[in-house]
Design a protein around this motif. Structure first.
Motif, short mmCIF file in Angstrom:
data_model
loop_
_atom_site.label_atom_id
_atom_site.label_comp_id
_atom_site.label_asym_id
_atom_site.label_seq_id
_atom_site.Cartn_x
_atom_site.Cartn_y
_atom_site.Cartn_z
N UNK A 173 4.40 3.42 -12.65
CA UNK A 173 3.35 2.43 -12.91
C UNK A 173 3.15 1.60 -11.66
N UNK A 174 1.94 1.15 -11.47
CA UNK A 174 1.66 0.23 -10.36
C UNK A 174 1.54 -1.20 -10.86
N UNK A 175 1.79 -1.41 -12.15
CA UNK A 175 1.65 -2.73 -12.74
C UNK A 175 3.00 -3.20 -13.30
N UNK A 176 3.54 -4.27 -12.74
CA UNK A 176 4.79 -4.83 -13.26
C UNK A 176 4.58 -5.39 -14.66
N UNK A 177 3.42 -5.97 -14.92
CA UNK A 177 3.12 -6.51 -16.24
C UNK A 177 3.12 -5.39 -17.28
N UNK A 178 2.60 -4.22 -16.90
CA UNK A 178 2.58 -3.07 -17.81
C UNK A 178 4.00 -2.62 -18.13
N UNK A 179 4.86 -2.60 -17.12
CA UNK A 179 6.26 -2.21 -17.32
C UNK A 179 6.96 -3.19 -18.26
N UNK A 198 0.84 -1.20 0.00
CA UNK A 198 0.00 0.00 0.00
C UNK A 198 0.88 1.25 0.00
N UNK A 199 0.58 2.18 -0.91
CA UNK A 199 1.31 3.44 -0.96
C UNK A 199 2.59 3.39 -1.76
N UNK A 200 2.90 2.23 -2.37
CA UNK A 200 4.12 2.10 -3.16
C UNK A 200 3.80 2.16 -4.65
N UNK A 201 4.82 2.54 -5.41
CA UNK A 201 4.66 2.62 -6.86
C UNK A 201 6.02 2.35 -7.51
N UNK A 202 6.01 1.79 -8.72
CA UNK A 202 7.24 1.57 -9.47
C UNK A 202 7.62 2.82 -10.24
#
Length: 352
Positions: A111-117, A87-91
């Motif tokens: 991004x909050x999605x590793x798959x998106x990255x 919670x509260x973290x982001x890439x």
């Protein structure tokens, strides 16, 4: 051959591009610490590293922490688990290049999605790999990505003078992509705050791979070698000047080309690139003997290779000529002077 040795040989052949070098390593009966080093430093995904280390650990009994496959498996698994967001973290994903010489940041996106990255990184690699207009001066694709985790600044974070934003970089890993896969990680805070414990983690960093991996090598004086260090360093060809000790990290010592002349350095320490990258993949994973046609600019490699072939004393002399200090005009082109001096030394023996 027992099952354990067969497993080690399969791993070696998976990690090294040059079949001849892989076969050489298979015949060295490498120790467990050497196997740990080569797996951790390899440009393969963290997932694959974990799989290999776990498989090897089944053949290893009680071992010292720094020599244990299980210890390194645990560290890799922690790094993989670290890719989960709380919670509260982001890439924050950073695109970088060495097209301009030094490491340069090209872009950054959250991004909050590793798959998106992963999708963006791989789309970029696939697109640029097929468009020569996007290649750097090396004639290849030379960009890469790093991944950081950030979190909302807490009251504890705010106590530190360096915190001036409402988001701060987490006390965790920085990951490095190679060819679309996360292959390395580092933890800069641990490097300085917990040096003893960091000795284990450092082997899984890109810096360790390019600067510290030490495995035995078969190459001899006069061998012309080719190394493909992309995307962190250009493909280069070098000449072995001295192979005094195949187990020493400073050998083989090689001569390499610079823009105006030549220089010399240790293959295993990556001292073979004019741009001297700080972080890069060990040359050992791609190195091979070069038997093709050299370019006109590379003719000095052939001249030196023929001269030092199977002759360590001559190799030492060439190293001395390359590294000699010149005194005089500060504006003199010393690189060109060194190159010319060694060519004259080889081609005109009556002047020696």
């Amino acid at each position: 051959m027992n099952e354990y040795q067969e497993l080690k040989n399969r791993i070696i052949k998976e990690l090294f591009k040059n079949e001849g070098y892989a076969e050489f390593l298979c015949n060295q009966d490498l120790t467990d610490p050497s196997m740990i080093d080569m797996i951790c430093a390899a440009p393969i995904s963290l997932k694959r590293k974990a799989e290999i280390l776990k498989e090897l650990s089944a053949y290893q009994g009680e071992a010292e922490q720094t020599l244990s496959f299980k210890t390194y498996y645990d560290e890799v698994q922690k790094a993989i688990d670290g890719l989960m967001l709380n919670e509260g973290e982001i890439f924050l994903c950073l695109g970088k290049t060495r097209e301009y010489g030094d490491e340069t940041q090209l872009e950054a996106f959250p991004s909050r999605s590793l798959a998106h990255i992963y999708s963006i990184v791989n789309e970029d690699i696939n697109e640029k790999s097929f468009h020569s207009d996007d290649w750097c001066d090396w004639g290849v694709y030379c960009d890469w990505y790093e991944l950081e985790k950030w979190h909302a600044a807490t009251k504890e974070d705010a106590k530190h003078e360096y915190v001036r934003m409402d988001m701060v970089k987490g006390k965790s890993y920085t990951y490095t992509f190679v060819n679309g896969e996360i292959c390395y990680f580092d933890n800069f805070l641990e490097r300085f705050n917990h040096r003893k414990e960091y000795r284990i983690k450092e082997k899984l960093s890109l810096f360790y791979s390019g600067n510290s991996l030490n495995l035995p090598t078969p190459w001899k004086e006069g061998d012309i070698l080719e190394v493909d260090g992309t995307p962190f360093a250009p493909k280069v060809r070098v000449v072995v000047l001295n192979s005094r000790d195949e187990n020493d990290c400073c050998f083989p010592c090689c001569m390499y080309l610079t823009e105006k002349g030549v220089d010399a350095g240790a293959l295993k320490h990556s001292h073979i690139y004019e741009n001297a990258p700080y972080d890069n993949i060990s040359p050992l994973y791609s190195v091979k003997r070069f038997t093709g046609e050299l370019t006109a600019d590379e003719k000095v490699l052939k001249i030196v290779a023929d001269y030092v072939k199977d002759n360590r004393e001559r190799g030492d002399k060439i190293f001395e000529l390359i590294t000699q200090e010149f005194k005089g005009d500060k504006d003199a082109d010393y690189d060109a002077m060194r190159k010319q001096a060694l060519i004259e030394y080889i081609l005109h023996p009556q002047k020696k």
